[in-house]
Design a protein around this motif. Sequence first.
Motif, mmCIF file in Angstrom:
data_model
loop_
_atom_site.group_PDB
_atom_site.id
_atom_site.type_symbol
_atom_site.label_atom_id
_atom_site.label_comp_id
_atom_site.label_asym_id
_atom_site.label_seq_id
_atom_site.Cartn_x
_atom_site.Cartn_y
_atom_site.Cartn_z
ATOM 1 N N LEU A 157 4.600 19.941 1.748
ATOM 2 C CA LEU A 157 4.580 18.708 1.346
ATOM 3 C C LEU A 157 5.770 17.549 1.336
ATOM 4 O O LEU A 157 5.686 16.537 1.704
ATOM 5 N N LEU A 158 6.671 17.990 0.455
ATOM 6 C CA LEU A 158 7.966 17.430 0.457
ATOM 7 C C LEU A 158 8.629 17.143 1.895
ATOM 8 O O LEU A 158 9.109 16.028 1.999
ATOM 9 N N HIS A 159 8.497 18.186 2.711
ATOM 10 C CA HIS A 159 9.297 17.631 4.180
ATOM 11 C C HIS A 159 8.444 16.622 4.699
ATOM 12 O O HIS A 159 8.920 15.714 5.278
ATOM 13 N N GLU A 160 6.993 16.526 4.591
ATOM 14 C CA GLU A 160 6.274 15.503 4.920
ATOM 15 C C GLU A 160 6.839 14.218 4.583
ATOM 16 O O GLU A 160 6.675 13.206 5.307
ATOM 17 N N ARG A 196 0.778 -1.182 -0.069
ATOM 18 C CA ARG A 196 -0.035 0.024 -0.074
ATOM 19 C C ARG A 196 0.932 1.252 0.116
ATOM 20 O O ARG A 196 1.053 1.786 1.071
ATOM 21 N N PRO A 197 1.266 1.733 -1.210
ATOM 22 C CA PRO A 197 1.912 3.097 -1.248
ATOM 23 C C PRO A 197 1.183 4.373 -0.976
ATOM 24 O O PRO A 197 0.061 4.212 -0.985
ATOM 25 N N ALA A 198 1.839 5.155 -0.567
ATOM 26 C CA ALA A 198 1.293 6.575 -0.287
ATOM 27 C C ALA A 198 1.143 7.300 -1.722
ATOM 28 O O ALA A 198 2.076 7.052 -2.516
ATOM 29 N N LYS A 235 10.259 12.889 5.459
ATOM 30 C CA LYS A 235 10.393 12.776 6.935
ATOM 31 C C LYS A 235 9.860 11.286 7.196
ATOM 32 O O LYS A 235 10.051 10.396 8.008
ATOM 33 N N GLU A 236 8.704 10.893 6.409
ATOM 34 C CA GLU A 236 8.177 9.578 6.575
ATOM 35 C C GLU A 236 8.405 8.609 5.676
ATOM 36 O O GLU A 236 8.632 7.335 6.022
ATOM 37 N N PHE A 237 9.051 8.849 4.322
ATOM 38 C CA PHE A 237 9.388 7.631 3.458
ATOM 39 C C PHE A 237 10.822 7.779 2.916
ATOM 40 O O PHE A 237 11.420 8.974 3.029
ATOM 41 N N LYS A 238 11.490 6.743 2.996
ATOM 42 C CA LYS A 238 12.918 6.614 2.283
ATOM 43 C C LYS A 238 12.813 5.998 0.937
ATOM 44 O O LYS A 238 13.691 5.661 0.603
ATOM 45 N N LYS A 239 11.756 5.750 0.439
ATOM 46 C CA LYS A 239 11.581 5.073 -0.915
ATOM 47 C C LYS A 239 10.354 5.790 -1.612
ATOM 48 O O LYS A 239 9.499 5.912 -0.953
ATOM 49 N N ALA A 263 17.227 9.284 0.704
ATOM 50 C CA ALA A 263 15.844 8.299 0.220
ATOM 51 C C ALA A 263 16.534 7.604 -1.201
ATOM 52 O O ALA A 263 17.468 8.103 -1.864
ATOM 53 N N GLN A 264 15.929 6.656 -1.501
ATOM 54 C CA GLN A 264 15.976 5.780 -2.610
ATOM 55 C C GLN A 264 14.909 6.353 -3.340
ATOM 56 O O GLN A 264 13.693 6.339 -3.152
ATOM 57 N N VAL A 265 15.407 7.067 -4.485
ATOM 58 C CA VAL A 265 14.299 7.406 -5.572
ATOM 59 C C VAL A 265 14.345 6.913 -6.865
ATOM 60 O O VAL A 265 15.378 6.687 -7.497
ATOM 61 N N VAL A 266 13.395 6.590 -7.240
ATOM 62 C CA VAL A 266 13.200 6.096 -8.782
ATOM 63 C C VAL A 266 12.319 7.074 -9.652
ATOM 64 O O VAL A 266 11.034 7.365 -9.286
ATOM 65 N N ARG A 267 12.928 7.619 -10.692
ATOM 66 C CA ARG A 267 12.126 8.643 -11.454
ATOM 67 C C ARG A 267 11.407 7.870 -12.884
ATOM 68 O O ARG A 267 12.386 7.203 -13.357
ATOM 69 N N LEU A 268 10.267 8.014 -12.794
ATOM 70 C CA LEU A 268 9.783 7.460 -14.056
ATOM 71 C C LEU A 268 9.177 8.625 -15.060
ATOM 72 O O LEU A 268 8.703 9.748 -14.443
ATOM 73 N N GLY A 269 9.234 8.521 -16.295
ATOM 74 C CA GLY A 269 8.945 9.754 -17.388
ATOM 75 C C GLY A 269 9.580 9.320 -18.551
ATOM 76 O O GLY A 269 9.741 8.098 -18.697
#
Length: 648
Positions: free
Chosen positions: A559-562, A543-545, A565-569, A597-603
Amino acid sequence: MSSQKVDAGKLLQQIDSPEDLKKLNETDLPELCKELRQFIIDIVSVNGGHFAASLGVVELTVALHYVFNTPYDQLVWDVGHQAYGHKILTGRRDTFYTNRMYKGISGFPKRDESPYDTFGVGHSSTSISAALGMAVASHYKNEEQRQHIAVIGDGALTAGLSFEALNHAGVEDSNLLVILNDNCMSIDPNVGALKEYLTDIATSKTYNQLKKDIWRLLGPISKFGPNAREIVKKVEKSIKGTLLRKSNFFEALKFRYFGPIDGHDVKHLVKVLSDLQHIPGPKLLHCITVKGKGYPLAERDQTKWHAPGLFDKITGEIKKSAAPKAQAPKYQDVFGHTLVELAQQNPKIMGITPAMPSGSSMNIMMNAFPDRAFDVGIAEQHAVTFSAGLATRGLVPFCNIYSTFMQRAYDQVIHDVAVQNLKVVFCLDRAGIAGADGATHHGAYDLAYMRCIPNMIVAAPMNEEELRNLMYTAQLDQVKGPFVIRYPRGKGVMADWQKPLKEIAVGKGRKISDGDEVAILSIGHVGNFAGEAIGLLEQEGIRPAHYDMRFVKPLDETLLHEVFKEFKKVVTVEDGCIMGGMGSAILEFMADHNYQAQVVRLGIPDKVVEHGEQAELYEECHYDAAGIAKTAKALFSGSSASNRLIAS
């Protein structure tokens, strides 16, 4: 979309190249034109594509390849809507049924597809510049016998680039022939003083009686040599004295003007083109044609039949796929109706489009407020600076341009609008993957090229309601400076979209759903794909946010600070180029605020994406619902993803 082969006529079946065409007797050419026109009708009716433009140049296409030694002689088509016959005659007859299909041939001339496609086109008004460059190169390489032909429509001639090329070509001693395909149409009817000038020429009753003008203009020119007057006699015989006294516009640019002639008389075209080969220097042949020629419905309604989709070639009924009772509208229509609604409330609102009133639905406002909506022709640069001029007097221009065409006015966006912080609302239609029009039409870059400009607000709606509310917000007095709203080609997701208008706080996104471990950050319509992906993942207990960013500039930093702070992926999803787009903006935010954080960019990846249905290309680029779900699942499970970026 499925594709379907169609049989060609007896003469057309024999032609796999222009060399085969040249084997025909000249008396066979009218019949070949008839077969070629019917073949285009047969193919486009069952497979789709552009239609009326190519029907209008069948005879011209046959004559050009019959007379000239292509591809040694360089033939450049403008835009490419008119080049279907060209493709069929140059070795692509048996693959033409794949036209504009995924992995099939392109709907536009394309250099890596055929040596006969001498220049890749898609945006209008490039042909004269390109052909002139080729002609100058041939002159430099001592290839004086090589011919260079640019075929340009009267609509494309309204663009500044065309005038710039004509101005340059007139002073170059280059072997250049410009053929003006004059049908008074681009996609919609042409506008402006040039159209009226050409119409005046075409309706002149005296143009067939000007034998003396040919003699006066061409006869004394010494560079034709001792046979000058013999050449003149040949041309005069073929063109029947159609050099106009009123052609001073082109003559002032030092072009030798011939015409207008009937662009559907293939035999006469062959004679004229054969004679023009012997006249050096820049020349312009004015051909009068009918867009949609040979298909009566297309002749009567040329805008509708520019690219009608699938249709019954006998009845003319345009086929539409079955749809649910409550159907979501096209984004462009939401724009058009909302603009009228806003204009009724705000007398300062004006509408501007460069030659795309029906394609962008600006025609809705043009009908409702004809004195407040302007089609400026194929002139994106002018559209932007004209809008800036309106803004200096306190009006609120909504400048509606396809995303891919806005690239042509980038300097004006920066210099004339942003630097002066003028309130111009840019509504970018066809943003993101455009579909079967392919690489030249994808609106891949606007998020990246707009967000780097100072004073700019850049937003993208996730649905029709958000598009309406962003338009409403942009025109409010308290919102200053330029405002970009970008939205995709095609339908939205809301059947019930005509809700009361309300302001959206500039730079504020929204949380759509809570989740665990992985956050998906989307912007624009592809947020709906993210919602579908979350539905797929929830079936597997994941269940992703989901956050809809709405604005790429200014970013919603709260919103990005939120989020961080909550997600590392994190997965970012956008219908635009990965390089410099929203995902890049998120990474910049991370770096600036020391988040890890681990970030995957899709586009859209850093490559040229070719043509196909939108759904096929979303899948290819891995940001359809299945691609988003796969990426989020890989992050959730901790497995390595090939395009993962670990930032700190």
